[in-house]
Write an enzyme that holds these catalytic residues in place. Structure first.
Site, PDB file in Angstrom:
ATOM      1  N   CYS A 204      39.908  44.831  35.185  1.00 59.50           N
ATOM      2  CA  CYS A 204      40.756  44.873  33.985  1.00 59.50           C
ATOM      3  C   CYS A 204      39.963  45.504  32.827  1.00 59.50           C
ATOM      4  O   CYS A 204      38.787  45.163  32.625  1.00 59.50           O
ATOM      5  CB  CYS A 204      41.184  43.463  33.609  1.00 59.50           C
ATOM      6  SG  CYS A 204      42.153  43.452  32.088  1.00 59.50           S
TER       7      CYS A 204
ATOM      8  N   GLU B  96      34.208  36.577  37.535  1.00 59.06           N
ATOM      9  CA  GLU B  96      34.102  37.361  36.288  1.00 59.06           C
ATOM     10  C   GLU B  96      32.833  36.969  35.529  1.00 59.06           C
ATOM     11  O   GLU B  96      32.107  37.830  35.012  1.00 59.06           O
ATOM     12  CB  GLU B  96      35.331  37.120  35.391  1.00 59.06           C
ATOM     13  CG  GLU B  96      35.244  37.910  34.097  1.00 59.06           C
ATOM     14  CD  GLU B  96      36.282  37.491  33.071  1.00 59.06           C
ATOM     15  OE1 GLU B  96      37.408  37.105  33.456  1.00 59.06           O
ATOM     16  OE2 GLU B  96      35.957  37.548  31.871  1.00 59.06           O
TER      17      GLU B  96
ATOM     18  N   HIS C 114      44.537  35.297  42.582  1.00 61.61           N
ATOM     19  CA  HIS C 114      44.531  33.915  43.085  1.00 61.61           C
ATOM     20  C   HIS C 114      45.953  33.509  43.431  1.00 61.61           C
ATOM     21  O   HIS C 114      46.555  32.665  42.766  1.00 61.61           O
ATOM     22  CB  HIS C 114      43.962  32.975  42.023  1.00 61.61           C
ATOM     23  CG  HIS C 114      42.540  33.263  41.690  1.00 61.61           C
ATOM     24  ND1 HIS C 114      41.517  33.140  42.597  1.00 61.61           N
ATOM     25  CD2 HIS C 114      41.967  33.694  40.549  1.00 61.61           C
ATOM     26  CE1 HIS C 114      40.383  33.463  42.027  1.00 61.61           C
ATOM     27  NE2 HIS C 114      40.624  33.818  40.788  1.00 61.61           N
TER      28      HIS C 114
ATOM     29  N   SER D 275      42.928  29.331  40.530  1.00 57.18           N
ATOM     30  CA  SER D 275      43.021  30.287  39.422  1.00 57.18           C
ATOM     31  C   SER D 275      42.541  29.611  38.152  1.00 57.18           C
ATOM     32  O   SER D 275      43.104  28.602  37.721  1.00 57.18           O
ATOM     33  CB  SER D 275      44.478  30.741  39.268  1.00 57.18           C
ATOM     34  OG  SER D 275      44.722  31.163  37.946  1.00 57.18           O
TER      35      SER D 275
ATOM     36  N   CYS E  29      40.842  37.368  26.156  1.00 56.86           N
ATOM     37  CA  CYS E  29      41.928  38.341  26.240  1.00 56.86           C
ATOM     38  C   CYS E  29      43.161  37.811  25.501  1.00 56.86           C
ATOM     39  O   CYS E  29      43.471  36.620  25.578  1.00 56.86           O
ATOM     40  CB  CYS E  29      42.219  38.525  27.715  1.00 56.86           C
ATOM     41  SG  CYS E  29      43.782  39.202  28.057  1.00 56.86           S
TER      42      CYS E  29
ATOM     43  N   HIS F 255      38.726  40.922  38.144  1.00 54.26           N
ATOM     44  CA  HIS F 255      37.561  40.186  37.630  1.00 54.26           C
ATOM     45  C   HIS F 255      36.339  41.075  37.452  1.00 54.26           C
ATOM     46  O   HIS F 255      35.385  40.693  36.796  1.00 54.26           O
ATOM     47  CB  HIS F 255      37.127  39.100  38.620  1.00 54.26           C
ATOM     48  CG  HIS F 255      38.134  38.030  38.831  1.00 54.26           C
ATOM     49  ND1 HIS F 255      38.843  37.453  37.812  1.00 54.26           N
ATOM     50  CD2 HIS F 255      38.530  37.403  39.952  1.00 54.26           C
ATOM     51  CE1 HIS F 255      39.635  36.521  38.306  1.00 54.26           C
ATOM     52  NE2 HIS F 255      39.472  36.476  39.594  1.00 54.26           N
TER      53      HIS F 255
ATOM     54  N   SER G 293      48.150  35.240  37.181  1.00 52.80           N
ATOM     55  CA  SER G 293      48.247  35.840  38.508  1.00 52.80           C
ATOM     56  C   SER G 293      49.494  35.364  39.252  1.00 52.80           C
ATOM     57  O   SER G 293      49.576  35.469  40.468  1.00 52.80           O
ATOM     58  CB  SER G 293      46.984  35.511  39.310  1.00 52.80           C
ATOM     59  OG  SER G 293      46.712  34.138  39.254  1.00 52.80           O
TER      60      SER G 293
HETATM   61  S1  SF4 Z   1      44.071  37.768  31.651  1.00 48.41           S
HETATM   62 FE1  SF4 Z   1      43.571  39.477  30.309  1.00 48.41          FE
HETATM   63  S2  SF4 Z   1      41.518  40.041  30.947  1.00 48.41           S
HETATM   64 FE2  SF4 Z   1      42.339  38.835  32.599  1.00 48.41          FE
HETATM   65  S3  SF4 Z   1      43.251  40.320  33.965  1.00 48.41           S
HETATM   66 FE3  SF4 Z   1      44.853  39.632  32.577  1.00 48.41          FE
HETATM   67  S4  SF4 Z   1      44.896  41.166  30.932  1.00 48.41           S
HETATM   68 FE4  SF4 Z   1      42.950  41.347  32.021  1.00 48.41          FE
END
Ligand code: SF4
Length: 278
Positions: A94, A124, A40, A218, A190, A72, A262
């Site tokens: 991820c 996601e 994003h 985002s 996460c 995602h 991001s």
């Molecule tokens: S926030 Fe966590 S789950 Fe999402 S992409 Fe980043 S490391 Fe992966």
């Protein structure tokens, strides 16, 4: 004005990995496309396009031989369709999202009513919902207590969108306990998200203003913005420094900087440098 950068600000492991995979693919002669914008962040998406990595908004838009799945993740149906089309797939899902997808599928296959705690319509969450549905069980996406089904019944399994807050999870599990319902919890939030959120909560309480950098679309950045608003009375959510007005900082002695998962480091650095001149 003192400018303080929050701990753990900026691009997370999953986003860095997705970007690395995309930049590697940029050398491929047959061309590559990401299925949806890779992250994003419009600046990064534009830069990738300049390097030959375009964006396919839908499966029908795919014209390149190589398709990059973003962090995602995707639904099982999309994965099947990509394979049927004969695409070379670079899977940048991820690993934390993959873990949540597997948990959703497993809970469903074992007959649980799967609660996906997250934002309806987020890619996601759509993926998690689809993986759970794949297991044949009931699935509900829930973003607040009010959205818990009245007829919810055991066995119940819970997975959580990786970027959700611990507060949402706590409120839902508390409500289930109040209803006397037992559940199997997979806390798939996460740690990059929770570390970022905790650092922001701490910083926002101790500064006069907060600037949150990251895409307006985002979800993890928006969540940081919302958290900041709880603890600080002057908060800005920006994608670039152009959106800030020096006059808004006249009475500000300390400003905190937070950035979504991001948001690339150079973007953060440019905002920090500019604010230091205010
Ligand atoms: S926030 Fe966590 S789950 Fe999402 S992409 Fe980043 S490391 Fe992966």
């Amino acid at each position: 004005m003192e400018v303080i950068l929050a701990d753990h600000a900026g691009a997370c492991y999953g986003v860095k990995r997705a970007l690395d995979l995309a930049y590697e693919a940029a050398g491929a002669s047959t061309g590559a496309q990401t299925l949806g914008p890779l992250i994003h962040n419009s600046g990064v998406v534009k830069e990738l396009e300049e390097k030959g990595i375009g964006v396919a908004s839908t499966l029908d838009d795919i014209s390149a031989d190589t398709v990059i799945i973003r962090s995602h993740g995707v639904t099982p149906e999309v994965l099947d369709a990509l394979n049927e089309k004969g695409c070379h797939i670079i899977d940048a899902t991820c690993p934390h999202v993959l873990r949540a997808q597997k948990a959703a599928l497993d809970l469903s296959e074992r007959g649980n009513w799967v609660l996906v705690l997250g934002e309806k319509g987020h890619p996601e969450v759509d993926g998690l919902k689809a993986w759970a549905a794949c297991g044949g069980g009931k699935v509900s996406v829930v973003s607040s207590i009010d959205e818990l089904p009245d007829n919810l019944a055991e066995p119940i399994g819970i997975v959580v969108q990786t970027t959700q807050t611990e507060e949402l999870l706590e409120s839902i599990t508390q409500e289930l306990a109040n209803r006397g319902l037992h559940f199997e919890l997979h806390n798939t939030i996460c740690s990059a998200t929770s570390k970022r959120q905790n650092a922001v909560i701490e910083l926002a309480q101790n500064v006069d203003a907060m600037v949150v950098i990251g895409g307006k679309n985002s979800s993890n950045t928006t969540r940081l913005f919302e958290l900041c608003q709880k603890y600080c009375h002057l908060v800005f959510h920006i994608e670039s420094i152009d959106e800030l007005d020096k006059s808004s900082f006249l009475d500000v002695k300390t400003v905190g900087i937070a950035a979504g998962a991001s948001t690339p480091d150079p973007q953060i650095a440019s905002v920090v440098d500019c604010l230091r001149t205010y």
